[in-house]
Every structure is written in C-alpha cells, then in structure tokens.
Enzyme design. Structure first.
Site, PDB file in Angstrom:
ATOM      1  N   ILE A 149      -6.314  -5.465  -2.685  1.00 33.78           N
ATOM      2  CA  ILE A 149      -6.908  -5.646  -1.354  1.00 33.78           C
ATOM      3  C   ILE A 149      -8.094  -6.611  -1.409  1.00 33.78           C
ATOM      4  O   ILE A 149      -8.317  -7.391  -0.471  1.00 33.78           O
ATOM      5  CB  ILE A 149      -7.319  -4.282  -0.757  1.00 33.78           C
ATOM      6  CG1 ILE A 149      -6.067  -3.486  -0.381  1.00 33.78           C
ATOM      7  CG2 ILE A 149      -8.220  -4.459   0.458  1.00 33.78           C
ATOM      8  CD1 ILE A 149      -5.215  -4.115   0.714  1.00 33.78           C
TER       9      ILE A 149
ATOM     10  N   PRO B  44      -1.647 -12.931 -12.776  1.00 31.78           N
ATOM     11  CA  PRO B  44      -2.574 -12.407 -13.783  1.00 31.78           C
ATOM     12  C   PRO B  44      -2.862 -10.912 -13.694  1.00 31.78           C
ATOM     13  O   PRO B  44      -3.329 -10.323 -14.657  1.00 31.78           O
ATOM     14  CB  PRO B  44      -3.852 -13.204 -13.506  1.00 31.78           C
ATOM     15  CG  PRO B  44      -3.798 -13.512 -12.041  1.00 31.78           C
ATOM     16  CD  PRO B  44      -2.337 -13.675 -11.703  1.00 31.78           C
TER      17      PRO B  44
ATOM     18  N   LYS C 146      -8.195  -3.809  -6.326  1.00 36.84           N
ATOM     19  CA  LYS C 146      -8.204  -5.228  -6.687  1.00 36.84           C
ATOM     20  C   LYS C 146      -7.261  -6.045  -5.822  1.00 36.84           C
ATOM     21  O   LYS C 146      -7.562  -7.181  -5.453  1.00 36.84           O
ATOM     22  CB  LYS C 146      -7.843  -5.377  -8.164  1.00 36.84           C
ATOM     23  CG  LYS C 146      -8.900  -4.812  -9.105  1.00 36.84           C
ATOM     24  CD  LYS C 146      -8.478  -4.917 -10.563  1.00 36.84           C
ATOM     25  CE  LYS C 146      -9.534  -4.304 -11.488  1.00 36.84           C
ATOM     26  NZ  LYS C 146      -9.109  -4.334 -12.912  1.00 36.84           N
TER      27      LYS C 146
ATOM     28  N   CYS D 160       3.188  -1.466  -8.487  1.00 37.63           N
ATOM     29  CA  CYS D 160       4.043  -1.563  -7.305  1.00 37.63           C
ATOM     30  C   CYS D 160       5.412  -2.139  -7.647  1.00 37.63           C
ATOM     31  O   CYS D 160       6.385  -1.904  -6.932  1.00 37.63           O
ATOM     32  CB  CYS D 160       3.371  -2.414  -6.228  1.00 37.63           C
ATOM     33  SG  CYS D 160       3.042  -4.121  -6.722  1.00 37.63           S
TER      34      CYS D 160
ATOM     35  N   ARG E  26       6.892  -1.954 -10.971  1.00 43.19           N
ATOM     36  CA  ARG E  26       7.574  -1.394 -12.139  1.00 43.19           C
ATOM     37  C   ARG E  26       6.977  -0.056 -12.554  1.00 43.19           C
ATOM     38  O   ARG E  26       5.788   0.211 -12.324  1.00 43.19           O
ATOM     39  CB  ARG E  26       7.508  -2.371 -13.316  1.00 43.19           C
ATOM     40  CG  ARG E  26       6.125  -2.561 -13.916  1.00 43.19           C
ATOM     41  CD  ARG E  26       6.138  -3.596 -15.051  1.00 43.19           C
ATOM     42  NE  ARG E  26       6.441  -4.921 -14.553  1.00 43.19           N
ATOM     43  CZ  ARG E  26       7.519  -5.626 -14.902  1.00 43.19           C
ATOM     44  NH1 ARG E  26       8.386  -5.137 -15.762  1.00 43.19           N
ATOM     45  NH2 ARG E  26       7.729  -6.819 -14.404  1.00 43.19           N
TER      46      ARG E  26
ATOM     47  N   GLN F 257      -3.470  -4.499 -15.506  1.00 46.23           N
ATOM     48  CA  GLN F 257      -2.808  -3.217 -15.313  1.00 46.23           C
ATOM     49  C   GLN F 257      -2.293  -2.652 -16.638  1.00 46.23           C
ATOM     50  O   GLN F 257      -2.354  -1.444 -16.879  1.00 46.23           O
ATOM     51  CB  GLN F 257      -1.652  -3.385 -14.319  1.00 46.23           C
ATOM     52  CG  GLN F 257      -2.136  -3.661 -12.896  1.00 46.23           C
ATOM     53  CD  GLN F 257      -1.031  -4.163 -11.985  1.00 46.23           C
ATOM     54  OE1 GLN F 257      -0.071  -4.802 -12.424  1.00 46.23           O
ATOM     55  NE2 GLN F 257      -1.161  -3.885 -10.696  1.00 46.23           N
TER      56      GLN F 257
ATOM     57  N   ALA G 258      -8.992  -0.321  -1.105  1.00 47.18           N
ATOM     58  CA  ALA G 258     -10.141  -1.141  -1.497  1.00 47.18           C
ATOM     59  C   ALA G 258     -10.068  -1.508  -2.972  1.00 47.18           C
ATOM     60  O   ALA G 258     -11.087  -1.767  -3.609  1.00 47.18           O
ATOM     61  CB  ALA G 258     -11.449  -0.397  -1.191  1.00 47.18           C
TER      62      ALA G 258
END
Length: 429
Positions: A192, A113, A190, A50, A52, A118, A188
């Site tokens: 959220i 973290p 990580k 979200c 980069r 990611q 649904a």
C-alpha cells in the site's frame, strides 16, 4: 534427508484457490509445529504471499504426499482440489527454484523486488519459531547472496514494475485526469505504501488510508496529505472516493457487497474502480456483480505485467545464467561439507583404533613384556585394523564389477598401477 519444496503460485492456480491455502501470521507457530511432525522434517520454512504459498523442507524425499495432505487439512481444503495445482521440487531443482523466486524470475512481475524482502521475512520467521536449522540457513543465506548478484549485475530491476504499479497503471487507463479523483487505500503495509507513491505520481492528491491501527493509517496518509481512518469507518466514507485499492493480511473480506451497494446509492451510481491485491481477498467477489463497479484482482493485472516481461527478457536470460552458477556453487559447498564430515569420521575411527592398540601395548609393557616385541605388535595391530574393513569392501566392490573403487584406492594412496605385478586386465574380460 533431501531438500523438498512444495508450492502453489499464480502460474498454477487462480486467486480463488491461492487464498484458501494462504497462511496468516497468527497461525504460523501452529503451522510450523504441525508441519514438521506431519512430514517428519528436521527443518522447515513457509513463504506465503499474494502470489504463492511455498513450503521448504529438509525431509525424506518422498514426503510430498504427506505435506499435501497436511496443507489441505490445515486449511480445511479438499486435497483433490490441490493435486492439479501443486508443484514439487527436489534437491538441486528445489535450490534453483528458490533462487529464481528470490531474484524475481518466478514472479508475476518479472524482476519485482518485493519478493526478496518477503523471503527474508519468511526465513526470519522460521528461525524465530526454531524451525530452521543449519541446512536451510545455509541455503537461504546463499540464495540472498545470489539474488543480490542478479540485482547488481543485470538490468532485471531497472524501471521496476510492481503489482502496486500495475494496479495504478490500470486506474490511469480508466481515469483521464486522476487529479480529480479521491483514493481509498485499505491496509498500510509495504504494498500500500508503493500504491500511495504511484498514485501521487499519477496526480492523485486526495487520500484516505484505512487500517486496523489508526496511528499507522494516519502516518501513511499524512505523507501524501491525506487522512487516516479505521477499517470500521470505511462504510461511512466509501461514497466519497473513486478509487479503492486494498492489500491487508485479513483472513476475511473487509469490504462487502452490501456496503458497496449503499455507497453507490449515495454516489448516484457514479462508478467505483477497485483493485484487490490481497490474498485472501479483501473485497467480496460478489461486489463485481454490481453495476458501476469495476473490480479487479491481482490476477487481472497480467496485461500490464506482460508488457514488463517483454521489456526484461534479455536481462532475465543473464539472470538465469547467474542462477545456474549460484546453484552449482551451493551444491559444491554441500559436497565440500560432506567431505569434511566424512574425513572427520574417518579420522575419529583411526584414532579410536590407535588408542585401543596403544592401551593394549601399554598393558603388555606394564606386565613386563619385551618392548621390541610390544612395539612390533602395536604397529602390526594398527595396520591390520586400519586396513581390514577397507580391504573387505574393495574386494566386494571389484567382485561386483565396480572397478572404479580400485582406481580411487590408487589415487587416494598415490599407487602406481604399473607397479602392480598381478593386475588383471579387467577391461578386456
């Protein structure tokens, strides 16, 4: 080949631009194939979150304009819109940038973290599509090791403040008693999951979780005593909730202005609080134009996040020192590998010369030549051929003023400069 990183992030561009160059999982195979061809890269990896979008390549050092044109074309964006918000790093600076990203030092939430996970996912995806070779593999593995060191040896991760936490903190400032409010969580994943946990800690007891897969929505909702629904059911239930927080991987909005307008009428214009964490955005930007709707994007969470940054500045300085050490370690590894490769080449050339001279000597012996003469000729041939090219190159280098080459020759062969009868005092000329 050089290490090249090209990217766009929350510091250089607003969400309205970032969402236009975000990569969806469905197009990753296509992206890897096109990217490597467009940039002439031997290896590639893509990180898209979200905050980069970054591309890591083992390619020609001048490939950045090619990557930019490809990125714009792939997402059907005017390259001119990206030129002022794109950053490019090469070699050691690219290594440093990747390590800072992995350690959470380049994140909107300092020390968060989630970015490390990611990055690991991005690395796994590159390997899955056979785009990641030994060089990027070595870089990512070392980067993960450095990030772990930062986590364990500094306080950068203490009292973590994530984007999810920041979103809930903002809601807490608007609703005095959140136990009276019902929340709708869209997605649904990580993020959220973290949102749900923070909302529950803040007192929210009534949850709806909407997801493309009903089973996944129900599983997450049941943890907090809530109910799972499909994305297609949102319009039916929207008027029941007060807080909406969304984070999906959908390439298109999942909540539109018309749906929100109809829900507001049913609520008699009781306000909605909405946070859209997704990139591309899940909630149409036009929703913010409606009265009684307080819509925030990930870029609006900066105030909460800046408080977090101030509290972690000391730990960040310690982390930067560990990053410096990590960069140097990686560069030393590359130099050592280069030395090993060069020595292998040198040894192979020497062995090829030896084998050629040996075969020549054996033919002479088979033809009845004098063994002593053959042996002396063999030794002389090996010596001459081993020294021929180095001698030419040393003369060329010293003639060109590169006197350090002769110093290296003395060091390599442990020659005493004082024993050289005809040494010219070059330094005095």
């Amino acid at each position: 080949m050089a290490l090249v990183t090209l990217g766009i992030n929350h510091r250089t561009a607003p969400v309205a631009i970032r969402e236009r160059v975000a990569f969806t999982p469905e197009r990753m195979a296509e992206a890897f194939a096109e990217l490597r061809a467009a940039a002439g890269a031997t290896e590639a990896a893509i990180l898209s979150t979200c905050n980069r979008t970054e591309i890591y390549l083992a390619a020609d050092e001048n490939c950045a304009p090619l990557i930019l044109r490809w990125l714009a074309g792939f997402h059907n964006v005017d390259a001119g819109d990206l030129e002022d918000v794109i950053y490019v790093h090469h070699d050691s600076e690219a290594v440093r940038h990747l390590m800072r990203v992995a350690a959470g030092l380049d994140s909107m939430v300092l020390g968060e973290p989630q970015i490390l996970g990611q990055l690991k996912d991005a690395y796994a995806l590159a390997r899955e599509h056979k785009a990641c070779g030994s060089f990027l593999a070595r870089l990512f593995e070392h980067t993960f090791s450095v990030a772990k060191r930062v986590r364990t040896q500094t306080a950068i991760g203490e009292n973590p403040v994530s984007v999810a936490y920041a979103a809930v903190s903002m809601a807490n400032r608007i609703f005095a008693d959140m136990s009276r409010n019902k929340a709708l969580l869209i997605g649904a994943g990580k993020t959220i999951e973290l949102v749900a946990r923070h909302l529950a800690d803040a007192g929210v007891k009534d949850f709806l979780v909407a997801n493309r897969t009903l089973e996944r929505a129900q599983t997450l909702a049941q943890v907090h005593g809530g109910k799972g629904i499909l994305l297609s059911d949102i319009a039916e239930h929207l008027h029941e909730v007060d807080i909406i927080i969304s984070s999906t991987a959908s390439p298109l909005p999942v909540l539109g202005k018309g749906t929100v307008e109809r829900a507001l009428k049913k609520r008699k214009h009781q306000p909605f609080f909405m946070v859209d964490i997704a990139v591309p955005r899940d909630i149409e930007p036009e929703v913010a134009e409606l009265d009684d709707v307080y819509l925030y994007t990930v870029d609006d969470l900066r105030q909460v996040i800046e408080e977090n940054i101030r509290s972690r500045e000391g730990a960040a300085r310690e982390a930067e020192n560990l990053i410096d050490l990590g960069v140097q370690e990686f560069l030393n590894q590359l130099r050592a590998l280069d030395a090993v490769f060069t020595l292998k080449q040198f040894r192979q050339r020497a062995e090829d010369l030896r084998d050629a001279e040996t075969e020549k000597a054996l033919r002479s012996l088979r033809n009845g030549a004098d063994p002593e003469t053959v042996m002396r000729s063999l030794a002389r041939g090996i010596t001459n051929k081993l020294l021929h090219q180095p001698s030419i190159q040393v003369r060329k280098a010293t003639t060109a003023g590169r006197t350090e080459v002769t110093e290296w020759l003395r060091e390599l062969h442990q020659l005493d400069a004082e024993e050289t009868d005809h040494k010219t005092p070059v330094g005095k000329i």
